[in-house]
Design an enzyme around this catalytic site. Sequence first.
Site, PDB file in Angstrom:
ATOM      1  N   HIS A 252      37.713  76.560  41.508  1.00 21.94           N
ATOM      2  CA  HIS A 252      37.736  77.945  41.013  1.00 21.94           C
ATOM      3  C   HIS A 252      37.098  78.917  42.005  1.00 21.94           C
ATOM      4  O   HIS A 252      37.423  80.099  42.011  1.00 21.94           O
ATOM      5  CB  HIS A 252      37.067  78.030  39.635  1.00 21.94           C
ATOM      6  N   ASP A 253      36.199  78.425  42.841  1.00 21.26           N
ATOM      7  CA  ASP A 253      35.651  79.268  43.899  1.00 21.26           C
ATOM      8  C   ASP A 253      36.744  79.591  44.921  1.00 21.26           C
ATOM      9  O   ASP A 253      36.986  80.750  45.252  1.00 21.26           O
ATOM     10  CB  ASP A 253      34.474  78.550  44.589  1.00 21.26           C
TER      11      ASP A 253
ATOM     12  N   ASP B  39      34.013  81.110  49.031  1.00 19.26           N
ATOM     13  CA  ASP B  39      32.959  82.005  49.504  1.00 19.26           C
ATOM     14  C   ASP B  39      31.788  82.082  48.536  1.00 19.26           C
ATOM     15  O   ASP B  39      30.976  83.011  48.604  1.00 19.26           O
ATOM     16  CB  ASP B  39      33.532  83.414  49.722  1.00 19.26           C
TER      17      ASP B  39
ATOM     18  N   HIS C  80      42.087  65.724  37.535  1.00 21.24           N
ATOM     19  CA  HIS C  80      41.980  65.587  36.081  1.00 21.24           C
ATOM     20  C   HIS C  80      41.849  64.135  35.640  1.00 21.24           C
ATOM     21  O   HIS C  80      41.868  63.850  34.444  1.00 21.24           O
ATOM     22  CB  HIS C  80      43.169  66.273  35.390  1.00 21.24           C
TER      23      HIS C  80
ATOM     24  N   ASN D  82      38.286  81.345  33.379  1.00 22.53           N
ATOM     25  CA  ASN D  82      37.099  80.497  33.453  1.00 22.53           C
ATOM     26  C   ASN D  82      36.583  80.215  32.047  1.00 22.53           C
ATOM     27  O   ASN D  82      35.433  79.815  31.854  1.00 22.53           O
ATOM     28  CB  ASN D  82      36.032  81.148  34.334  1.00 22.53           C
TER      29      ASN D  82
ATOM     30  N   ARG E 287      35.413  71.082  39.709  1.00 24.56           N
ATOM     31  CA  ARG E 287      36.156  72.222  39.162  1.00 24.56           C
ATOM     32  C   ARG E 287      35.602  73.559  39.671  1.00 24.56           C
ATOM     33  O   ARG E 287      36.362  74.477  39.976  1.00 24.56           O
ATOM     34  CB  ARG E 287      36.121  72.178  37.631  1.00 24.56           C
TER      35      ARG E 287
END
Length: 340
Positions: free
Chosen positions: A73-74, A81, A201, A101, A69
């Site tokens: 999200h990065d 990055d 998921h 987040n 995850r």
Amino acid sequence: MAIYPSLITMQCFIVLVCISIFSSTVTASDPPLTLDYYKSTCPNVFDIVRKEMECHVLSDPRNAAFVVRLHFHDCFVQGCDGSILLDDTIDLQGEKKASTNGLNSLKGFRIIDKIKNKLESECPGIVSCADLLTIAARDAVILVGGPYWDVPVGRKDSKTANSDLSSQNIPTANEGLLGIISKFLYQGLSVTDVVALSGAHTIGMARCENFRARIYGDFGATSGMNPLSGSYLGKLKSVCPAISGPGDNNVTAMDNFTPDLFDNSFYNTLLRGEGLLNSDQELYSSVFGIETRKLVRKYAEDPVAFFNQFSDSMVKLGNITNSDSFVNGEVRKNCRFVNT
Ligand code: HEM
Ligand SMILES: *[C@@H]1O[C@H](CO)[C@@H](O)[C@H](O)[C@H]1NC(C)=O
Ligand SMILES: *[C@@H]1O[C@H](CO)[C@@H](O)[C@H](O)[C@H]1NC(C)=O
């Protein structure tokens, strides 16, 4: 019915135009990621990350979910990055407290720190945190039974983070299908990538506040109220009370059959109408989901097709680059802070 395809086509068209403008001006000069980027400078990078991930996933399979995850999200905020890894400081507002987040619901940062320490002792200043996280996410998937794929590397770490962009770009649990699809298209990913990557998921847990509206909403309608799904729904309600409060952070698995195994049973959950997150069930049940529904059926029937597409889609996810980082980025010494 006839208006749905044309609505989708229109939305896709608008977004696609934006993407082609965006990509032609921004990514044209980026150096491509390669498999042998660290071949001479840190030949053991893949072994080091794998060994560390083995320990962490063995001690708790949930750690695999945390890391996968984090990588997602990065990459959805100014490219892959390492921006998600940055802590808040006086000079920098990180992304960890962004609403999407979960105001600190992301976990796994200490695992990344540990891997980084190992890499710094073996090849100091060489391997970026963004690459580390991408490799670790691949290993996480393998270690809980998922597919292998080669990980192209050569990313640089950003010196910036963008909390507002986190809130804008990352899809949320109660978002509709069209909203989610447009967020993926914006990143250069496809509808197929949406359905395949949502298969992540099949591992991990969600907090009550992310599935409350669903279980006190249309869960009964999509699952058809048979005795089995009725008792599952009852269990979910006992974990997650209807009123917001102390139960908000109570968690339950998104794949309640094989929560610690990376398999295709997530898609069977959707066929039964028992998806825990609204966003997941929408892939199968939305009136706009003509294409996504077909893919859900395909991956439910054919685990190999799912594994192959998931691997390809993860490479595409990892390929969302931050052009600014290639020029102004660095290899962070500590993933939580930009170098001084
Ligand atoms: C398609 C849109 C997506 C939405 C709306 C979404 C939303 C969510 C939400 C609400 C949670 C629960 C978080 C919590 O309650 O703390 C979650 C967990 C998770 N998501 Fe997603 N997600 C999406 C796509 C993805 C993708 C593309 C990946 C990776 C490839 C991913 C990997 C995970 C994992 C592994 C977890 C479990 C984390 C844990 O156990 O704490 N998700 N997601
Ligand atoms: C949290 O979930 C547990 C069961 O897992 C339940 O016993 C408890 O009552 C829940 N907490 C709240 C505040 O509802
Ligand atoms: C990765 O992105 C580059 C452009 O930055 C593109 O040329 C390449 O085809 C992409 N690779 C994949 C697998 O998407």
